[in-house]
Design a protein around this motif. Structure first.
Motif, short mmCIF file in Angstrom:
data_model
loop_
_atom_site.label_atom_id
_atom_site.label_comp_id
_atom_site.label_asym_id
_atom_site.label_seq_id
_atom_site.Cartn_x
_atom_site.Cartn_y
_atom_site.Cartn_z
N LEU A 178 -4.55 23.76 8.31
CA LEU A 178 -5.44 23.27 7.52
C LEU A 178 -5.09 23.13 5.89
CD1 LEU A 178 -8.40 24.83 9.26
CD2 LEU A 178 -8.16 22.53 9.00
N THR A 179 -4.71 24.32 5.47
CA THR A 179 -4.58 24.37 3.94
C THR A 179 -3.27 23.37 3.56
OG1 THR A 179 -4.82 26.76 4.02
CG2 THR A 179 -3.83 25.97 2.04
N ASN A 180 -2.17 23.25 4.36
CA ASN A 180 -1.32 22.55 4.15
C ASN A 180 -1.63 20.98 4.20
OD1 ASN A 180 0.57 24.64 4.25
ND2 ASN A 180 2.08 23.46 5.54
N ALA A 181 -2.56 20.85 5.12
CA ALA A 181 -2.83 19.41 5.47
C ALA A 181 -4.04 18.81 3.96
CB ALA A 181 -3.91 19.18 6.77
N ALA A 182 -4.58 19.79 3.57
CA ALA A 182 -5.38 19.60 2.49
C ALA A 182 -4.49 19.23 1.08
CB ALA A 182 -6.37 20.95 2.02
N TYR A 183 -3.53 20.26 1.28
CA TYR A 183 -2.55 19.76 0.13
C TYR A 183 -1.97 18.42 0.04
CZ TYR A 183 1.62 19.81 -2.89
OH TYR A 183 2.76 19.25 -3.66
N LEU A 184 -1.52 17.94 1.55
CA LEU A 184 -1.13 16.67 1.68
C LEU A 184 -1.94 15.60 1.11
CD1 LEU A 184 0.99 17.33 4.96
CD2 LEU A 184 1.87 17.29 2.57
N ALA A 185 -3.41 15.73 1.88
CA ALA A 185 -4.20 14.89 1.36
C ALA A 185 -4.75 14.66 -0.08
CB ALA A 185 -5.42 15.01 2.34
N PHE A 186 -4.70 15.95 -0.68
CA PHE A 186 -4.87 15.67 -2.12
C PHE A 186 -3.95 15.07 -2.83
CE2 PHE A 186 -4.55 17.70 -6.42
CZ PHE A 186 -5.94 17.56 -6.97
N LYS A 188 -2.19 12.35 -1.87
CA LYS A 188 -2.42 11.15 -1.86
C LYS A 188 -3.77 10.61 -2.21
CE LYS A 188 -0.37 8.40 0.61
NZ LYS A 188 0.69 7.49 0.44
N LYS A 189 -4.39 11.46 -2.88
CA LYS A 189 -5.98 11.42 -3.49
C LYS A 189 -6.82 11.21 -2.72
CE LYS A 189 -3.54 9.73 -7.87
NZ LYS A 189 -3.30 10.90 -8.38
N ARG A 190 -6.72 11.59 -1.38
CA ARG A 190 -7.56 11.37 -0.41
C ARG A 190 -8.55 12.55 -0.48
NH1 ARG A 190 -4.12 9.53 5.14
NH2 ARG A 190 -3.35 8.03 3.97
N LEU A 191 -9.31 12.63 -1.59
CA LEU A 191 -10.13 13.89 -2.10
C LEU A 191 -11.17 14.31 -0.81
CD1 LEU A 191 -10.67 13.00 -5.96
CD2 LEU A 191 -8.67 14.14 -4.54
N PHE A 192 -11.90 13.34 -0.46
CA PHE A 192 -12.94 13.65 0.72
C PHE A 192 -12.36 14.48 1.77
CE2 PHE A 192 -15.07 10.36 -1.52
CZ PHE A 192 -16.49 11.15 -1.92
N LYS A 193 -11.09 13.89 2.18
CA LYS A 193 -10.31 14.54 3.47
C LYS A 193 -9.71 15.83 3.01
CE LYS A 193 -7.23 13.20 7.13
NZ LYS A 193 -7.98 13.10 8.23
N ALA A 194 -9.28 16.06 1.73
CA ALA A 194 -8.84 17.18 1.62
C ALA A 194 -9.81 18.15 1.40
CB ALA A 194 -8.08 16.94 -0.13
N SER A 195 -11.00 18.03 0.86
CA SER A 195 -12.06 18.84 0.73
C SER A 195 -12.52 19.35 2.17
CB SER A 195 -13.09 17.95 0.09
OG SER A 195 -14.31 19.15 -0.11
N ASP A 196 -12.45 18.36 2.97
CA ASP A 196 -12.98 18.80 4.41
C ASP A 196 -12.01 19.57 5.02
OD1 ASP A 196 -14.40 18.51 7.03
OD2 ASP A 196 -12.92 17.21 7.55
N TYR A 197 -10.72 19.46 4.79
CA TYR A 197 -9.74 20.41 5.15
C TYR A 197 -9.92 21.88 4.58
CZ TYR A 197 -6.63 16.73 7.15
OH TYR A 197 -6.32 15.60 8.11
N ILE A 198 -9.88 21.87 3.32
CA ILE A 198 -9.98 23.11 2.85
C ILE A 198 -11.41 24.15 3.03
CG2 ILE A 198 -11.34 22.68 0.49
CD1 ILE A 198 -7.94 24.63 0.90
#
Length: 204
Positions: A178-186, A188-198
């Motif tokens: 989840l933390t890795n996915a949050a970093y990857l989404a962030f 790519k500036k997918r902030l809502f997805k990154a926030s959901d992951y974190i």
């Protein structure tokens, strides 16, 4: 994963009739056949060794090959120790023999993928990780490693996120994925997805 399983015969069978099976595994009632087989493979795994599971009509059968597991376990543990010490060149031939003797063990391919990635051969690493996932599509560490390789070396964040998503679906308690996915989404500036992951990672 169960590592305390007592094995008393070269091939140990567990045979259940469906009506009794759901008495001792009530959480699996209503699951599809594929989900049932996967859950049983996880439950009856011994280290990296997974049983053969079959569901036929009213019978569930689980088969474990004791001799093969015990014969290979010492070499597998040696490989892991060598990898921890970064002695990859020494670990590699032992692992290659394990794969040749039993290519169906997903973790053998996953560890080989990790070795090859550490040695800088990302394409060969991907090939072994694909083999790991062909034998166990729920191998969370193989999925996570694929995501990391595509993100770090292939610069393909979209594909990396797909692998991380699958890793999380396979292991819902894995805060690392989840933390890795949050970093990857962030990234790519997918902030809502990154926030959901974190948020999910923090809740774990």
């Amino acid at each position: 994963m169960r590592s305390d399983l007592t094995l008393t015969r070269p091939c140990r069978f567990f045979i259940f009739l469906i009506h009794f099976f759901y008495t001792i595994f009530p959480e699996l009632e209503g699951k599809s056949k594929d989900d049932l087989v996967h859950a049983l493979k996880v439950y009856y795994s011994y280290g990296p060794y997974k049983p053969k599971v079959s569901v036929l009509n009213e019978t569930v059968t689980i088969e474990l090959d004791k001799d093969k597991m015990l014969a290979q376990e010492a070499d597998y543990r040696k490989v892991l120790t060598l990898c921890d010490r970064k002695n990859f060149n020494e670990a590699k031939p032992i692992l290659m023999k394990l794969i040749a003797d039993n290519p169906t063990v997903s973790e053998y391919h996953r560890v080989m993928g990790q070795i090859l990635s550490e040695q800088g051969d990302q394409d060969a690493a991907i090939n072994h990780l694909i083999d790991a996932l062909r034998w166990d599509s729920h191998n969370g560490w193989a999925l996570l490693m694929m995501g990391n390789i595509f993100a770090k070396y292939k610069k393909d964040i979209d594909t990396a996120i797909k692998y991380c998503d699958q890793a999380m679906a396979s292991n819902t308690a894995d805060h690392i994925s989840l933390t890795n996915a949050a970093y990857l989404a962030f990234s790519k500036k997918r902030l809502f997805k990154a926030s959901d992951y974190i948020e999910k990672a923090l809740s774990i």
